[in-house]
Enzyme design. Structure first.
Site, mmCIF file in Angstrom:
data_model
loop_
_atom_site.group_PDB
_atom_site.id
_atom_site.type_symbol
_atom_site.label_atom_id
_atom_site.label_comp_id
_atom_site.label_asym_id
_atom_site.label_seq_id
_atom_site.Cartn_x
_atom_site.Cartn_y
_atom_site.Cartn_z
ATOM 1 N N LYS A 105 -5.003 55.093 15.844
ATOM 2 C CA LYS A 105 -6.451 55.303 15.733
ATOM 3 C C LYS A 105 -7.123 55.385 17.101
ATOM 4 O O LYS A 105 -8.176 56.015 17.249
ATOM 5 C CB LYS A 105 -7.101 54.132 14.986
ATOM 6 N N ASP A 121 -12.056 54.671 7.165
ATOM 7 C CA ASP A 121 -10.699 54.692 6.626
ATOM 8 C C ASP A 121 -10.616 55.647 5.439
ATOM 9 O O ASP A 121 -11.612 55.905 4.752
ATOM 10 C CB ASP A 121 -10.287 53.285 6.172
ATOM 11 N N ASP A 123 -9.387 55.089 2.611
ATOM 12 C CA ASP A 123 -9.598 54.423 1.320
ATOM 13 C C ASP A 123 -11.045 53.954 1.176
ATOM 14 O O ASP A 123 -11.328 53.005 0.445
ATOM 15 C CB ASP A 123 -8.623 53.259 1.127
ATOM 16 N N HIS A 258 -15.136 49.990 0.452
ATOM 17 C CA HIS A 258 -13.814 50.015 1.067
ATOM 18 C C HIS A 258 -12.794 49.495 0.049
ATOM 19 O O HIS A 258 -12.746 48.300 -0.234
ATOM 20 C CB HIS A 258 -13.826 49.130 2.319
#
EC number: 2.4.1.123
Length: 338
Positions: A105, A121, A123, A258
């Site tokens: 990242k 992210d 997800d 999240h």
């Protein structure tokens, strides 16, 4: 403190006049040949539904299959290939085995064609427009504070004494435990400014920093400790908050969810894991699928109109024109010494 700084952005209306559309973008990370691309498709469609004015850049490792990249490009993503970044000594037991790859990242600090980016992210789902976060004052690292109450934190002194920064008065951090821990953010969502000098310093620091259980999240918390500014939980609702700190959650106000709890990935959801049979979890899973399955949000079918500095810009027409001109393609980031 953060509330005052945050207020400067929430009062902003539309895009800042001095900022161009192309100087800002969302960014996510993708690795491997698994099914995480589905999360990214859901994410870009969620941003589209929320009428975001900015594109989604996907920083992908070389092992992401061509087929998956093509799916993402067809959904309007900008796919940018990056090289992996590894910690110096992989001798630590990470909280999750796959966390080690997340050091890659750090490459997103190389994306200096953008003045400011919001990392999300794969997800994560965005249920409301959060473009105003780009207007937060420069020079700081913005993210949501994490929760220490799940078993993945069992290696920490916070977990062992029952202390959590989400409810610091419930179990207080006493002097005999040593210095009070610094505020700690969840690295699944953050607002940052790309910079080659910062990227170089991140790599130099990584070389002399022993790996820790939460990999790049621990590292980023250490590195940005002095410039970290918390933003409200609504911008990165970690699902454990629903059963650990329900008093801190108002689902009607939540903008970003999240899906990081075990068993909560919507595209893998069975409802069998602990806490996954809760009605609020089922509702959030359904909300994700409603966006993912909505064909009207597919890139080719999108009629989303974005507010630009002086008028309106139709995102679909711009991206299609760029695609026809051969401008939209994979961009390989330059390798850096590891």
């Amino acid at each position: 403190m953060a509330p005052n700084v945050f207020g400067l952005a929430t009062k902003a209306t539309g895009l800042a006049k001095a900022k161009s559309l192309s100087s800002r973008a969302y960014v996510t990370f993708l690795a491997g040949n698994g099914d995480y691309w589905k999360g990214v498709v859901g994410l870009v469609k969620g941003l589209r539904k929320a009428k975001s004015a900015y594109p989604l850049v996907v920083a992908c490792l070389p092992d992401v299959p061509e087929e998956h990249r093509r799916i993402l490009i067809n959904q309007g993503c900008i796919v940018r290939e990056i090289e992996p970044v590894y910690p110096p000594h992989n001798q630590t037991q990470f909280a999750m085995a796959y966390y080690v790859i997340n050091y890659s990242k750090l490459r997103i600090w190389e994306f200096v064609e953008y003045s400011k980016m919001i990392y999300l992210d794969g997800d994560i789902q965005v249920f409301d427009n959060i473009d105003h976060l780009f207007d937060l004052p420069d020079g700081y690292f913005y993210a949501v504070m994490d929760c220490f109450c799940e078993k993945t934190w069992s290696h920490t002194p916070q977990y062992k004494v029952g202390y959590c920064q989400q409810c610091p008065d419930k179990v207080q951090w006493t002097e005999d435990l040593g210095p009070k821990p610094s505020l700690y953010f969840n690295a699944g969502m953050f607002v940052y400014e790309p910079s080659l000098s910062t990227y170089d310093d991140l790599l130099k620091t990584l070389k002399v920093t022993p790996p820790t259980p939460f990999a790049e999240q621990d590292f980023l918390n250490m590195y940005f400790r002095d410039v970290y500014k918390p933003i409200p939980n609504d911008y990165n609702l970690v699902l454990a908050m629903l059963w650990r700190h329900p008093e801190n959650v108002d689902l009607e106000k939540v903008k970003v969810v999240h899906y990081c709890a075990a068993g909560s990935k919507p595209w893998r959801y069975t409802g069998k894991e602990e806490n996954m049979d809760r009605e609020d979890i089922k509702m959030l899973i359904k909300k994700w699928w409603d966006i993912y399955d909505d064909e009207s949000l597919d890139y080719k079918n999108s009629n989303v109109v974005m507010n630009a500095v002086d008028g309106e810009v139709e995102a679909q027409k711009i991206m299609e024109a760029l695609s026809e001109a051969g401008v939209v393609h994979y961009i390989t980031a330059p390798s850096a010494a590891s």
